[in-house]
Design a protein around this motif. Sequence first.
Motif, PDB file in Angstrom:
ATOM      1  N   ASP A 307       0.795  -1.288   0.097  1.00 28.28           N
ATOM      2  CA  ASP A 307       0.099   0.007   0.051  1.00 28.28           C
ATOM      3  C   ASP A 307       1.088   1.290  -0.094  1.00 28.28           C
ATOM      4  N   ILE A 308       0.457   2.130  -0.741  1.00 28.57           N
ATOM      5  CA  ILE A 308       1.188   3.707  -0.734  1.00 28.57           C
ATOM      6  C   ILE A 308      -0.208   4.627  -0.384  1.00 28.57           C
ATOM      7  N   VAL A 309       0.226   5.359   0.885  1.00 27.24           N
ATOM      8  CA  VAL A 309      -0.823   6.210   1.209  1.00 27.24           C
ATOM      9  C   VAL A 309      -0.110   7.532   1.329  1.00 27.24           C
ATOM     10  N   PRO A 310      -0.727   8.514   0.476  1.00 28.41           N
ATOM     11  CA  PRO A 310      -0.043   9.887   0.493  1.00 28.41           C
ATOM     12  C   PRO A 310      -0.723  10.507   1.737  1.00 28.41           C
ATOM     13  N   GLN A 311       0.353  11.315   2.582  1.00 23.72           N
ATOM     14  CA  GLN A 311      -0.137  12.017   3.728  1.00 23.72           C
ATOM     15  C   GLN A 311       0.450  13.145   3.723  1.00 23.72           C
ATOM     16  N   GLY A 312      -0.232  14.070   3.331  1.00 26.40           N
ATOM     17  CA  GLY A 312       0.509  15.698   3.014  1.00 26.40           C
ATOM     18  C   GLY A 312       1.924  15.494   2.223  1.00 26.40           C
ATOM     19  N   ALA A 313       2.965  15.745   2.937  1.00 18.69           N
ATOM     20  CA  ALA A 313       4.206  15.938   2.139  1.00 18.69           C
ATOM     21  C   ALA A 313       4.800  14.577   2.121  1.00 18.69           C
ATOM     22  N   VAL A 314       4.218  13.628   2.644  1.00 17.98           N
ATOM     23  CA  VAL A 314       5.210  12.190   2.703  1.00 17.98           C
ATOM     24  C   VAL A 314       4.084  11.057   1.933  1.00 17.98           C
ATOM     25  N   PHE A 315       4.783  10.016   1.730  1.00 16.71           N
ATOM     26  CA  PHE A 315       4.262   8.741   1.325  1.00 16.71           C
ATOM     27  C   PHE A 315       4.421   7.911   2.759  1.00 16.71           C
ATOM     28  N   LYS A 316       3.397   7.183   2.732  1.00 14.77           N
ATOM     29  CA  LYS A 316       3.438   6.050   3.820  1.00 14.77           C
ATOM     30  C   LYS A 316       3.488   4.752   3.089  1.00 14.77           C
ATOM     31  N   ILE A 317       4.323   4.043   2.978  1.00 11.88           N
ATOM     32  CA  ILE A 317       4.533   2.909   2.220  1.00 11.88           C
ATOM     33  C   ILE A 317       4.753   1.795   2.881  1.00 11.88           C
ATOM     34  N   ILE A 318       3.781   0.796   2.804  1.00 11.49           N
ATOM     35  CA  ILE A 318       3.911  -0.412   3.547  1.00 11.49           C
ATOM     36  C   ILE A 318       4.163  -1.628   2.531  1.00 11.49           C
ATOM     37  N   GLY A 319       5.132  -2.045   2.756  1.00 10.63           N
ATOM     38  CA  GLY A 319       5.908  -3.349   2.101  1.00 10.63           C
ATOM     39  C   GLY A 319       6.103  -4.682   2.618  1.00 10.63           C
ATOM     40  N   GLU A 320       6.002  -5.726   2.054  1.00  6.46           N
ATOM     41  CA  GLU A 320       6.170  -7.062   2.603  1.00  6.46           C
ATOM     42  C   GLU A 320       7.385  -7.394   2.128  1.00  6.46           C
ATOM     43  N   ILE A 321       8.490  -7.879   2.948  1.00  2.71           N
ATOM     44  CA  ILE A 321       9.926  -8.435   2.706  1.00  2.71           C
ATOM     45  C   ILE A 321       9.765  -9.513   2.028  1.00  2.71           C
ATOM     46  N   VAL A 322      10.287  -9.621   0.718  1.00  2.00           N
ATOM     47  CA  VAL A 322      10.248 -10.741  -0.080  1.00  2.00           C
ATOM     48  C   VAL A 322      11.189 -11.855   0.611  1.00  2.00           C
ATOM     49  N   GLY A 323      10.543 -13.112   0.666  1.00  2.00           N
ATOM     50  CA  GLY A 323      11.374 -14.123   1.001  1.00  2.00           C
ATOM     51  C   GLY A 323      11.043 -14.521   2.595  1.00  2.00           C
ATOM     52  N   LEU A 324      10.135 -13.402   3.222  1.00  5.07           N
ATOM     53  CA  LEU A 324       9.734 -13.588   4.757  1.00  5.07           C
ATOM     54  C   LEU A 324       8.111 -13.066   4.550  1.00  5.07           C
ATOM     55  N   SER A 325       7.485 -13.994   4.003  1.00  2.00           N
ATOM     56  CA  SER A 325       5.942 -13.498   4.103  1.00  2.00           C
ATOM     57  C   SER A 325       5.469 -13.329   5.362  1.00  2.00           C
ATOM     58  N   GLY A 326       4.845 -12.389   5.624  1.00  2.00           N
ATOM     59  CA  GLY A 326       4.197 -11.781   6.747  1.00  2.00           C
ATOM     60  C   GLY A 326       4.862 -10.906   7.502  1.00  2.00           C
ATOM     61  N   LEU A 327       6.371 -10.510   7.203  1.00  2.00           N
ATOM     62  CA  LEU A 327       6.998  -9.492   7.609  1.00  2.00           C
ATOM     63  C   LEU A 327       6.721  -8.112   7.048  1.00  2.00           C
ATOM     64  N   LYS A 328       5.951  -7.398   7.469  1.00  2.00           N
ATOM     65  CA  LYS A 328       5.478  -6.243   6.812  1.00  2.00           C
ATOM     66  C   LYS A 328       6.240  -5.079   7.655  1.00  2.00           C
ATOM     67  N   LEU A 329       6.717  -3.954   6.787  1.00  2.00           N
ATOM     68  CA  LEU A 329       7.608  -2.702   7.333  1.00  2.00           C
ATOM     69  C   LEU A 329       6.911  -1.562   6.754  1.00  2.00           C
ATOM     70  N   ARG A 330       6.906  -0.580   7.451  1.00  2.00           N
ATOM     71  CA  ARG A 330       5.994   0.643   7.219  1.00  2.00           C
ATOM     72  C   ARG A 330       7.205   1.812   7.021  1.00  2.00           C
ATOM     73  N   ALA A 331       7.256   2.482   5.867  1.00  2.00           N
ATOM     74  CA  ALA A 331       8.123   3.488   5.775  1.00  2.00           C
ATOM     75  C   ALA A 331       7.563   4.492   5.608  1.00  2.00           C
ATOM     76  N   VAL A 332       8.041   5.951   5.628  1.00  5.51           N
ATOM     77  CA  VAL A 332       7.532   7.115   5.793  1.00  5.51           C
ATOM     78  C   VAL A 332       8.553   8.090   4.975  1.00  5.51           C
ATOM     79  N   VAL A 333       8.272   8.349   3.758  1.00  8.28           N
ATOM     80  CA  VAL A 333       9.374   8.994   2.814  1.00  8.28           C
ATOM     81  C   VAL A 333       8.776  10.515   2.133  1.00  8.28           C
ATOM     82  N   PRO A 334       9.641  11.443   2.422  1.00  2.41           N
ATOM     83  CA  PRO A 334       9.175  12.647   1.743  1.00  2.41           C
ATOM     84  C   PRO A 334       8.618  12.520   0.217  1.00  2.41           C
ATOM     85  N   LYS A 335       7.662  12.850  -0.379  1.00  7.37           N
ATOM     86  CA  LYS A 335       7.113  12.705  -1.752  1.00  7.37           C
ATOM     87  C   LYS A 335       8.185  13.173  -2.683  1.00  7.37           C
ATOM     88  N   THR A 336       8.958  14.289  -2.392  1.00  2.00           N
ATOM     89  CA  THR A 336      10.150  14.771  -3.099  1.00  2.00           C
ATOM     90  C   THR A 336      11.297  13.611  -3.178  1.00  2.00           C
TER      91      THR A 336
END
Length: 380
Positions: A307-336
């Motif tokens: 999932d990628i959720v735009p929140q103001g100036a950032v994207f909240k990106i949720i990713g599932e680690i390849v090779g470790l199904s079930g391990l999800k990490l959430r990253a918050v990165v500036p849109k720029t």
Amino acid sequence: MGIILKGISKSYDGQAVLKNLNLKINQGEFHVLLGPSGNGKTTALSVMAGLVNPDSGSVFIGGGEVTSLSPDKRNIGFVFQDHALFPHLQVFDNIAYGLRVRGIKEKKIKKIVAHYLELVRLQDMYNKYPFQLSGGQKQRIAIARALAFKPDALLMDEPLSHLDALECERIRDELKRIQAATRVTTCYVTHDHSEASALADRISVLHKGRIEQIERPEEIFYHPKTDFVAKFVGADNILEARLVEINGNTTIFSLNSLGLTDQLKIKARTYPVFARNTKHRLCLHPEKIVVSHTPKGKNNFLARIIDIVPQGAVFKIIGEIVGLSGLKLRAVVPKTAFKINSNTEKIWFSFPPDALHPLCGRSCRAAIPQRACNNINLFK
Ligand SMILES: Nc1ncnc2c1ncn2[C@@H]1O[C@H](COP(=O)(O)OP(=O)(O)OP(=O)(O)O)[C@@H](O)[C@H]1O
Ligand SMILES: [Mg+2]
């Protein structure tokens, strides 16, 4: 001096709401009680104010014990969520109220009210009635009224929660400025961690009627002691890991999150108190993850985008680690900082070794020698 709660317990209908709560707020400190709904924040504040009698324990304000005193005898200013101004009184008389009750002469009252109206930057509003004011103006008058009689403590219960984001930020900054100017000992209740960090000298995180961590905002945010604090302040990537090897400044952990058999290694700083083959919970702030189309740095994980959720100036990106199904990490990165194409399915999550912080249940200052746990440079 300041505010002290000693061994405060309070139950309602057999349910313990405060459990042997101990808290010392220093003279002149801006203290924030932070916690989710229903965890006893208002009850703790009401015990300080004398609005609720504790079942056991004692309360000290301004150097003296006040446990058995009624609210009006405690010399405290109180600001509620809904400002609670007297609707039939003009602004001047609202602020003057506490001064008149204390028998102060009218001439002096005029001076004091003028001073506090100036402090909250509402000099021209002295003859308005509350219904003629905006929510933010009412809140500032409520703050002026609470401060005007020079209380030993200022207690505030979610005073900005009805305001829009812009007004909230404006009054928050004003409040910080006023508290710095008056140095009145302040206890401020909120469930909003960004509000807490903007205001507080120190934060107490309240969880089920107990204080889970009490420290400066940056320590609460970057060095949470427990899962609860980490999750509550948004550091909600929590990795279960086993320490496999210590190699000088680098420690290798293997991820055994969710009982998976796959071994996935991550590099962290060396925390001298940890031994080989011990299990740990490591938290990783979402904003410390770098997201890119190519691997970067020492810890790189290919992630399938969920999932990628735009929140103001950032994207909240949720990713599932390849090779470790079930391990999800959430990253918050500036849109720029990152371009995502509509056909992007996988990306790299990378983070430096010192981005990992162990949730060891103890304060970093106490648990880990200086600089060993410096995912931010607290100890410089
Ligand atoms: N007068 C009361 N009678 C019975 N139960 C009460 C009373 N006051 C509070 N409680 C209960 O005590 C618990 C803590 O309430 P409190 O108002 O202190 O929480 P809070 O942290 O301020 O929550 P919120 O963020 O929603 O304001 C809740 O479960 C609440 O239902
Ligand atoms: Mg409350």
